[in-house]
Motif scaffolding. Structure first.
Motif, mmCIF file in Angstrom:
data_model
loop_
_atom_site.group_PDB
_atom_site.id
_atom_site.type_symbol
_atom_site.label_atom_id
_atom_site.label_comp_id
_atom_site.label_asym_id
_atom_site.label_seq_id
_atom_site.Cartn_x
_atom_site.Cartn_y
_atom_site.Cartn_z
ATOM 1 N N TYR A 1 0.809 -1.226 0.000
ATOM 2 C CA TYR A 1 0.000 0.000 0.000
ATOM 3 C C TYR A 1 0.842 1.276 0.000
ATOM 4 N N GLY A 2 2.130 1.146 -0.218
ATOM 5 C CA GLY A 2 3.031 2.288 -0.119
ATOM 6 C C GLY A 2 2.753 3.430 -1.078
ATOM 7 N N GLU A 3 2.176 3.127 -2.238
ATOM 8 C CA GLU A 3 1.905 4.181 -3.216
ATOM 9 C C GLU A 3 0.933 5.230 -2.682
ATOM 10 N N LYS A 4 0.154 4.858 -1.670
ATOM 11 C CA LYS A 4 -0.845 5.780 -1.113
ATOM 12 C C LYS A 4 -0.243 6.746 -0.104
ATOM 13 N N TYR A 5 0.997 6.496 0.299
ATOM 14 C CA TYR A 5 1.601 7.296 1.364
ATOM 15 C C TYR A 5 2.897 7.958 0.890
ATOM 16 N N ASP A 6 3.175 9.120 1.436
ATOM 17 C CA ASP A 6 4.452 9.791 1.193
ATOM 18 C C ASP A 6 5.510 9.079 2.036
ATOM 19 N N LEU A 7 6.553 8.564 1.386
ATOM 20 C CA LEU A 7 7.557 7.749 2.074
ATOM 21 C C LEU A 7 8.238 8.512 3.205
ATOM 22 N N LYS A 8 8.589 9.776 2.965
ATOM 23 C CA LYS A 8 9.285 10.554 3.997
ATOM 24 C C LYS A 8 8.390 10.750 5.223
ATOM 25 N N LYS A 9 7.113 11.069 4.990
ATOM 26 C CA LYS A 9 6.188 11.258 6.119
ATOM 27 C C LYS A 9 5.978 9.936 6.858
ATOM 28 N N PHE A 10 5.916 8.838 6.107
ATOM 29 C CA PHE A 10 5.761 7.514 6.704
ATOM 30 C C PHE A 10 6.957 7.201 7.588
ATOM 31 N N MET A 11 8.150 7.599 7.136
ATOM 32 C CA MET A 11 9.363 7.343 7.931
ATOM 33 C C MET A 11 9.414 8.196 9.190
ATOM 34 N N VAL A 12 8.925 9.437 9.108
ATOM 35 C CA VAL A 12 8.879 10.296 10.292
ATOM 36 C C VAL A 12 7.962 9.692 11.352
ATOM 37 N N ILE A 13 6.775 9.244 10.913
ATOM 38 C CA ILE A 13 5.827 8.615 11.839
ATOM 39 C C ILE A 13 6.430 7.335 12.425
ATOM 40 N N SER A 14 7.110 6.546 11.579
ATOM 41 C CA SER A 14 7.754 5.311 12.039
ATOM 42 C C SER A 14 8.837 5.617 13.064
ATOM 43 N N GLY A 15 9.620 6.665 12.809
ATOM 44 C CA GLY A 15 10.675 7.061 13.742
ATOM 45 C C GLY A 15 10.121 7.491 15.085
ATOM 46 N N MET A 16 8.997 8.220 15.054
ATOM 47 C CA MET A 16 8.365 8.661 16.310
ATOM 48 C C MET A 16 7.795 7.466 17.077
ATOM 49 N N LEU A 17 7.223 6.502 16.336
ATOM 50 C CA LEU A 17 6.722 5.277 16.975
ATOM 51 C C LEU A 17 7.874 4.486 17.589
ATOM 52 N N CYS A 18 9.008 4.428 16.871
ATOM 53 C CA CYS A 18 10.197 3.727 17.375
ATOM 54 C C CYS A 18 10.673 4.374 18.673
ATOM 55 N N LEU A 19 10.708 5.701 18.688
ATOM 56 C CA LEU A 19 11.111 6.436 19.884
ATOM 57 C C LEU A 19 10.189 6.098 21.050
ATOM 58 N N ALA A 20 8.879 6.054 20.779
ATOM 59 C CA ALA A 20 7.897 5.721 21.817
ATOM 60 C C ALA A 20 8.106 4.292 22.325
ATOM 61 N N CYS A 21 8.422 3.363 21.399
ATOM 62 C CA CYS A 21 8.640 1.958 21.783
ATOM 63 C C CYS A 21 9.857 1.812 22.689
ATOM 64 N N TYR A 22 10.929 2.535 22.372
ATOM 65 C CA TYR A 22 12.121 2.504 23.222
ATOM 66 C C TYR A 22 11.789 3.028 24.625
ATOM 67 N N LEU A 23 10.993 4.094 24.674
ATOM 68 C CA LEU A 23 10.625 4.678 25.967
ATOM 69 C C LEU A 23 9.733 3.722 26.766
ATOM 70 N N ILE A 24 8.794 3.049 26.072
ATOM 71 C CA ILE A 24 7.923 2.078 26.752
ATOM 72 C C ILE A 24 8.754 0.938 27.333
ATOM 73 N N ALA A 25 9.671 0.402 26.505
ATOM 74 C CA ALA A 25 10.520 -0.703 26.965
ATOM 75 C C ALA A 25 11.425 -0.269 28.122
ATOM 76 N N ALA A 26 11.865 1.003 28.078
ATOM 77 C CA ALA A 26 12.804 1.493 29.092
ATOM 78 C C ALA A 26 12.133 1.785 30.433
ATOM 79 N N PHE A 27 10.875 2.237 30.396
ATOM 80 C CA PHE A 27 10.244 2.698 31.638
ATOM 81 C C PHE A 27 9.056 1.857 32.103
ATOM 82 N N ALA A 28 8.680 0.838 31.308
ATOM 83 C CA ALA A 28 7.516 0.023 31.688
ATOM 84 C C ALA A 28 7.749 -0.694 33.017
#
Length: 399
Positions: free
Chosen positions: A268-295
């Motif tokens: 489904y990648g053609e429907k999304y802007d790759l750079k914006k998708f990567m920014v959202i993915s990076g922010m989710l990754c940051l959140a996942c690291y924080l969840i794992a670190a402080f859970a």
């Protein structure tokens, strides 16, 4: 008419081969320790040797692969991968020092793995597919499925056949690259740029965008491999489960969700802007690291680990796709240096987590918190690219 689907199938199997090379031997670390009385300090050097050999191959590819040719180089990758894996069944017992036999095999299949890492992406990028970013993401998902397959199928084999028959399994896994030699020998292979028209290494080094993409690859490699390599230990220590359960719950869940992420963007990648998708993915990754670190709840930590796999899925193939579009004359050298940067990140990330954890009384959560810098830098870099693109588009509009 050229059958590029055959090329794609060969490249899929290429990434599965790389997954076998990276994940099979680590499953045997304790077996080597017990069977050959090899100290754990030396066992740990097997992975170091594997990744160091890949780094050397990355550097070699930047200079020489275009001269040798894609087809010859990729066939060499399958031959060395197959011989290295099959050699594990023989060389440790033939050598006076079994450890020397294991290291020899590791170097041989690491050469193949390094060549695959550099060559498969440009081979697919050079094919006339319409959705290049989606195709690249789908291609890289096969490394994830290969990793899951190696862990699950090897675990099942050991359960029913016994650990003492690991040599048979090494030979069975070797059949994958040896079979793939025929695919690469007969499939159509194109080149990214015509001879003499690609950027030289000096031209690449003078290009500021090239260095930005290298930084992105370092961050992508670290964000992915740091969590992947520590997932099993994290799950074991947090949930107090056995290593088998830790391997299945940690690395397997991580790899499955990473694969799902790459398949999703591939479809489904053609429907999304790759750079914006990567920014959202990076922010989710940051959140996942924080969840794992402080859970405080262990299952929340496991959720953070697993979701991190989904968040990092697009980072590596996405960076390659953006860079290929921005630097179309980069040729094979750009893929070689990106592989080098990704491997460098893959070495730095786990090392930082391990070092910080040790300094904080073997507290893995504090180590994982130290890893947040890489996804954060990735988000900032891709945001910069988005703003740059927006400015250039605005300047191109007629007044």
């Amino acid at each position: 008419m050229k059958n590029y689907k055959k090329t794609l199938t060969a490249c899929y199997l290429g990434f599965i081969t790389q997954a076998i090379s990276a994940n099979f031997v680590p499953l045997l670390f304790l077996t080597f320790h017990r069977s050959y009385s090899i100290p754990l300090s030396k066992i740990a050097l097997i992975s170091t040797c594997f990744f160091f050999t890949q780094l050397v191959v990355d550097l070699f590819c930047a200079k020489f692969v275009d001269r040798i040719g894609y087809r010859v180089s990729i066939i060499i990758s399958e031959i060395t991968s197959g011989l290295g894996l099959a050699g594990l069944a023989l060389l440790p017992d033939l050598f006076v020092n079994p450890y020397a036999g294991i290291i020899t095999c590791t170097i041989i299949y690491a050469v193949g793995s390094g060549l695959i890492e550099v060559l498969v992406s440009p081979i697919v990028e050079a094919c006339p597919f319409e959705n290049k970013a989606g195709t690249m993401s789908l291609l890289h998902s096969f490394y994830c499925w290969g990793s899951v397959g190696v862990i699950l199928l090897s675990t099942v084999f050991f359960h029913f056949a016994g650990l003492d028959r690991w040599r048979i399994l090494a030979c069975l896994w070797a059949l994958v690259p040896l079979y793939n030699i025929l695919n690469f020998a007969t499939c159509p292979i194109e080149h990214l740029v015509e001879d003499g028209k690609g950027m030289t290494i000096n031209q690449l080094f003078k290009n500021k965008l090239f260095w930005l993409f290298c930084l992105l690859m370092v961050c992508a490699g670290s964000s992915e491999i740091a969590m992947a390599q520590w997932a099993s230990a994290f799950v074991e220590s947090a949930l107090h489960v056995s290593k088998t359960v830790g391997d299945l719950a940690g690395p397997c869940c991580f790899a499955i969700l990473m694969g799902i992420s790459r398949v999703f963007y591939g479809k489904y990648g053609e429907k999304y802007d790759l750079k914006k998708f990567m920014v959202i993915s990076g922010m989710l990754c940051l959140a996942c690291y924080l969840i794992a670190a402080f859970a405080k709840i262990p299952l929340m930590g496991l959720l953070g680990c697993a979701l991190c796999g989904f968040s990092v899925g697009i980072m590596w193939p996405g960076t390659i796709s953006i860079a290929s579009k921005s630097l179309p004359l980069g040729g094979t050298a750009i893929f070689a240096f990106f592989a080098l940067a990704g491997d460098l990140g893959g070495s730095l990330g786990p090392a930082i987590i391990g070092f910080v954890s040790q300094r904080n009384g073997e507290n893995l959560q504090s180590g994982i918190f130290a890893g947040i810098g890489f996804p954060l830098i990735l988000v900032l870099c891709v945001t910069f690219l988005l703003l740059k693109e927006k400015t250039e588009t605005k300047n191109k509009k007629p007044e």
